[in-house]
Design an enzyme around this catalytic site. Structure first.
Site, mmCIF file in Angstrom:
data_model
loop_
_atom_site.group_PDB
_atom_site.id
_atom_site.type_symbol
_atom_site.label_atom_id
_atom_site.label_comp_id
_atom_site.label_asym_id
_atom_site.label_seq_id
_atom_site.Cartn_x
_atom_site.Cartn_y
_atom_site.Cartn_z
ATOM 1 N N ASP A 1 -4.934 3.476 -1.703
ATOM 2 C CA ASP A 1 -6.031 3.724 -0.764
ATOM 3 C C ASP A 1 -6.636 5.108 -0.989
ATOM 4 O OD1 ASP A 1 -6.055 1.346 0.971
ATOM 5 O OD2 ASP A 1 -4.001 1.951 1.456
ATOM 6 N N SER B 1 0.843 -1.192 0.000
ATOM 7 C CA SER B 1 0.000 0.000 0.000
ATOM 8 C C SER B 1 0.878 1.242 0.000
ATOM 9 C CB SER B 1 -0.887 0.017 1.243
ATOM 10 O OG SER B 1 -1.426 1.313 1.412
ATOM 11 N N MET C 1 -11.189 -6.649 5.470
ATOM 12 C CA MET C 1 -10.337 -5.737 6.235
ATOM 13 C C MET C 1 -9.964 -6.397 7.558
ATOM 14 S SD MET C 1 -9.827 -3.087 4.401
ATOM 15 C CE MET C 1 -8.879 -2.213 5.658
ATOM 16 N N MET D 1 -12.253 3.802 -0.071
ATOM 17 C CA MET D 1 -12.902 3.956 1.245
ATOM 18 C C MET D 1 -13.659 5.273 1.206
ATOM 19 S SD MET D 1 -9.719 2.494 3.388
ATOM 20 C CE MET D 1 -8.711 2.751 1.928
ATOM 21 N N HIS E 1 -1.235 -1.217 -4.224
ATOM 22 C CA HIS E 1 -2.537 -0.965 -3.602
ATOM 23 C C HIS E 1 -2.638 0.540 -3.307
ATOM 24 C CE1 HIS E 1 -5.936 -2.241 -0.958
ATOM 25 N NE2 HIS E 1 -5.531 -1.289 -0.139
ATOM 26 N N HIS F 1 -8.365 0.758 -3.778
ATOM 27 C CA HIS F 1 -9.250 0.456 -2.640
ATOM 28 C C HIS F 1 -9.976 1.738 -2.264
ATOM 29 C CE1 HIS F 1 -9.469 -0.755 1.941
ATOM 30 N NE2 HIS F 1 -10.663 -0.712 1.352
ATOM 31 N N MET G 1 -9.383 7.679 0.244
ATOM 32 C CA MET G 1 -10.224 7.965 1.423
ATOM 33 C C MET G 1 -10.812 9.363 1.289
ATOM 34 S SD MET G 1 -7.847 6.534 4.499
ATOM 35 C CE MET G 1 -6.818 5.059 4.308
HETATM 36 C C1 DX5 Z 1 -6.178 1.057 5.825
HETATM 37 C C2 DX5 Z 1 -5.775 0.845 4.394
HETATM 38 C C3 DX5 Z 1 -4.627 -0.070 4.259
HETATM 39 C C4 DX5 Z 1 -3.371 0.423 4.928
HETATM 40 C C5 DX5 Z 1 -2.635 -0.770 5.416
HETATM 41 O O1 DX5 Z 1 -7.431 1.597 5.903
HETATM 42 O O2 DX5 Z 1 -6.841 0.292 3.652
HETATM 43 O O3 DX5 Z 1 -4.386 -0.415 2.906
HETATM 44 O O4 DX5 Z 1 -2.517 1.156 4.093
HETATM 45 O O5 DX5 Z 1 -1.545 -0.352 6.167
HETATM 46 P P1 DX5 Z 1 -0.789 -1.327 7.160
HETATM 47 O O6 DX5 Z 1 -0.242 -2.453 6.348
HETATM 48 O O7 DX5 Z 1 0.263 -0.458 7.748
HETATM 49 O O8 DX5 Z 1 -1.792 -1.796 8.170
HETATM 50 ZN ZN ZN Z 2 -6.364 -0.561 1.666
#
Ligand code: DX5
Ligand code: ZN
Length: 220
Positions: free
Chosen positions: A34, A9, A136, A67, A32, A65, A36
């Site tokens: 993220d 990520s 998750m 969110m 990946h 991903h 948000m």
């Molecule tokens: C959290 C994200 C993850 C995050 C994971 O909401 O969806 O993808 O980056 O980070 P680590 O591996 O540090 O938990």
């Molecule tokens: Zn994620």
């Protein structure tokens, strides 16, 4: 023979140098990303223009991903960028079957994510509509949180349902994946692993990707 894909990520990468941060994970299976919106989760990261820029320079497939609220409205726009997969949250989609079909018809893989407390059972009959399920293993919103072992039974149930479907649906886990936790998630049935802080805090992120993949495959 188990399969294990590692998708680092970039949430834990240096946002001022994203192109070179991609080079540091060249051993990965995908990157990946993220997204948000500060509504679905209490954090704000990046959106369509940055994913578009990443898609143009990345040699790795992009695993988005989302969110974000109103996934029905926004997820197809990410698919239009030509990314490899788009994951929306079940909790944020009002018509997940229609949305998954829209994503696939835009030429991307369709994936659906569940928060740790959201059960898999209501979605088992729609598995055929999906290329990947994301369970998750932390509450979404931030990197660096502790892996929630309470999700392991759901990973097992999801794996059994996927086997029952007979379709090659990937089972991804995201949150708190590290050298200490990846084998547990793999043993429960996950085959795609997102790791942010574990990869980017390592001295050589590309080596850490290989270490994690090996552990997921049952190595030491
Ligand atoms: C959290 C994200 C993850 C995050 C994971 O909401 O969806 O993808 O980056 O980070 P680590 O591996 O540090 O938990
Ligand atoms: Zn994620």
């Amino acid at each position: 023979m188990r399969n294990a894909r590692i998708n680092p990520s970039i949430l834990s990468a240096d946002f001022a140098n994203l192109a070179s941060e991609l080079d540091r994970i060249h051993t990965a299976d995908a990157v990946h990303v993220d997204v948000m919106d500060n509504h679905f989760v209490p954090n704000l990261t990046l959106g369509l223009p940055v994913v578009d820029a990443l898609q143009k320079v990345s040699k790795l497939p992009i695993d988005v991903h989302l969110m974000i609220e109103d996934a029905d409205r926004w997820a197809p726009e990410y698919a239009q960028l030509g990314v490899d997969s788009v994951t929306f949250h079940a909790e944020a989609a009002s018509a997940p079957i229609r949305l998954a079909r829209e994503l696939r018809s835009a030429g991307t893989k369709a994936a659906m994510a569940l928060r740790p407390a959201t059960p898999i059972e209501p979605y088992i009959d729609m598995l055929d509509e999906l290329d990947m399920v994301l369970l998750m293993t932390v509450e979404p919103g931030f990197g660096g949180q502790k892996f929630l072992d309470l999700v392991l039974p759901k990973i097992r149930r999801a794996r059994a349902a996927i086997e029952g479907s007979g379709k090659p649906i990937a089972l991804q886990v995201d949150g708190g994946i590290s050298r200490d936790t990846i084998a547990r998630a793999a043993e429960a049935g996950a085959d795609v692993f997102v790791a942010g802080s574990a990869v980017y805090s390592a001295p050589e992120p590309s080596v850490e990707v290989d270490v994690l993949r090996n552990l997921a495959l049952g190595g030491h």
